[in-house]
Design an enzyme around this catalytic site. Structure first.
Site, PDB file in Angstrom:
ATOM      1  N   HIS A   1       0.826  -1.252   0.114  1.00 43.57           N
ATOM      2  CA  HIS A   1       0.154   0.107  -0.032  1.00 43.57           C
ATOM      3  C   HIS A   1       0.892   1.272   0.092  1.00 43.57           C
ATOM      4  O   HIS A   1       2.174   1.090   0.119  1.00 43.57           O
ATOM      5  CB  HIS A   1      -0.931   0.028   1.290  1.00 43.57           C
ATOM      6  CG  HIS A   1      -0.159   0.234   2.675  1.00 43.57           C
ATOM      7  ND1 HIS A   1      -0.149  -0.897   3.219  1.00 43.57           N
ATOM      8  CD2 HIS A   1       0.371   1.160   3.063  1.00 43.57           C
ATOM      9  CE1 HIS A   1       0.518  -0.590   4.440  1.00 43.57           C
ATOM     10  NE2 HIS A   1       0.751   0.766   4.404  1.00 43.57           N
TER      11      HIS A   1
HETATM   12  P1  TYD Z   1      -1.917  -2.838   7.793  1.00 42.56           P
HETATM   13  O1  TYD Z   1      -1.603  -1.382   7.675  1.00 42.56           O
HETATM   14  O2  TYD Z   1      -2.657  -3.473   6.557  1.00 42.56           O
HETATM   15  O3  TYD Z   1      -0.624  -3.799   7.977  1.00 42.56           O
HETATM   16  P2  TYD Z   1       0.700  -3.885   6.942  1.00 42.56           P
HETATM   17  O4  TYD Z   1       0.775  -2.996   5.791  1.00 42.56           O
HETATM   18  O5  TYD Z   1       1.806  -4.302   7.969  1.00 42.56           O
HETATM   19  O6  TYD Z   1       0.279  -5.270   6.350  1.00 42.56           O
HETATM   20  O7  TYD Z   1      -2.753  -3.090   8.937  1.00 42.56           O
HETATM   21  C1  TYD Z   1      -3.127  -4.443   9.245  1.00 42.56           C
HETATM   22  C2  TYD Z   1      -4.556  -4.233  10.088  1.00 42.56           C
HETATM   23  O8  TYD Z   1      -4.283  -3.480  11.280  1.00 42.56           O
HETATM   24  C3  TYD Z   1      -5.574  -3.519   9.353  1.00 42.56           C
HETATM   25  O9  TYD Z   1      -6.589  -4.130   9.699  1.00 42.56           O
HETATM   26  C4  TYD Z   1      -5.581  -2.168   9.851  1.00 42.56           C
HETATM   27  C5  TYD Z   1      -5.213  -2.400  11.342  1.00 42.56           C
HETATM   28  N1  TYD Z   1      -4.271  -1.373  12.034  1.00 42.56           N
HETATM   29  C6  TYD Z   1      -4.955  -0.346  12.997  1.00 42.56           C
HETATM   30  O10 TYD Z   1      -5.881  -0.831  13.442  1.00 42.56           O
HETATM   31  N2  TYD Z   1      -4.409   0.471  13.573  1.00 42.56           N
HETATM   32  C7  TYD Z   1      -3.012   0.857  12.904  1.00 42.56           C
HETATM   33  O11 TYD Z   1      -2.098   1.614  13.513  1.00 42.56           O
HETATM   34  C8  TYD Z   1      -2.436   0.204  11.835  1.00 42.56           C
HETATM   35  C9  TYD Z   1      -1.091   0.275  11.379  1.00 42.56           C
HETATM   36  C10 TYD Z   1      -3.157  -0.894  11.364  1.00 42.56           C
END
Ligand code: TYD
Length: 137
Positions: free
Chosen positions: A50
């Site tokens: 992303h």
């Molecule tokens: P995501 O940012 O997609 O993780 P990565 O990029 O490492 O794969 O986040 C994973 C999940 O966690 C998604 O459902 C959103 C949630 N999340 C939060 O609730 N708070 C946060 O601060 C972050 C970074 C993610």
């Protein structure tokens, strides 16, 4: 490739071990609103994929290692994070992928905004459109 920066974090080392201090607007280039960390990962499940519209982040690998691929829509660069005394600042508009997370990896992320799903671009085609619009502005 621009929009990222490698931060050499000063390590205070003595016979007892090492210490790194993080201070907003001193060695972290923004005000810190949020800290999160990622652990219990496995190599087979890459993360990221992303970009953010506004969010600035600093990634610090406290344990283990991870390959951070950054893509600005034109070129891709791979940066290995494998030491707690290096930070990787990623600015808005960079597509990132976290690959090859070691099983013992602990990745800490400092961010300048609260969590907001609307700030994410999770679709690569949408990301490319976003980047083109940014260039025109
Ligand atoms: P995501 O940012 O997609 O993780 P990565 O990029 O490492 O794969 O986040 C994973 C999940 O966690 C998604 O459902 C959103 C949630 N999340 C939060 O609730 N708070 C946060 O601060 C972050 C970074 C993610």
């Amino acid at each position: 490739m621009e929009k990222f920066e490698i931060l050499d974090l000063k390590e205070i080392k003595d016979s007892r071990g090492c210490l790194v201090a993080l201070e907003e607007l001193i060695n972290i280039p923004f005000e810190i609103k949020r800290v999160y960390y990622i652990y219990n990962t496995n190599n087979a499940s890459p993360r990221g994929f992303h970009a953010h519209k506004k969010l600035k982040q600093v990634l610090i690998c406290l344990k283990g290692s991870v390959d951070v691929v950054m893509d600005n829509g034109k070129s891709r660069i791979n940066f290995l994070l494998d030491t707690p005394n290096k930070g990787l600042a990623i600015y808005p508009g960079v597509w990132r992928e976290l690959l090859n997370c070691s099983e013992d990896m602990v990745l800490m992320v400092l961010a300048d905004r609260y969590y907001d799903e609307n700030d994410y671009i999770r679709d690569y085609e949408e990301y490319q459109k976003f980047i083109q619009k940014e260039v025109l502005i």
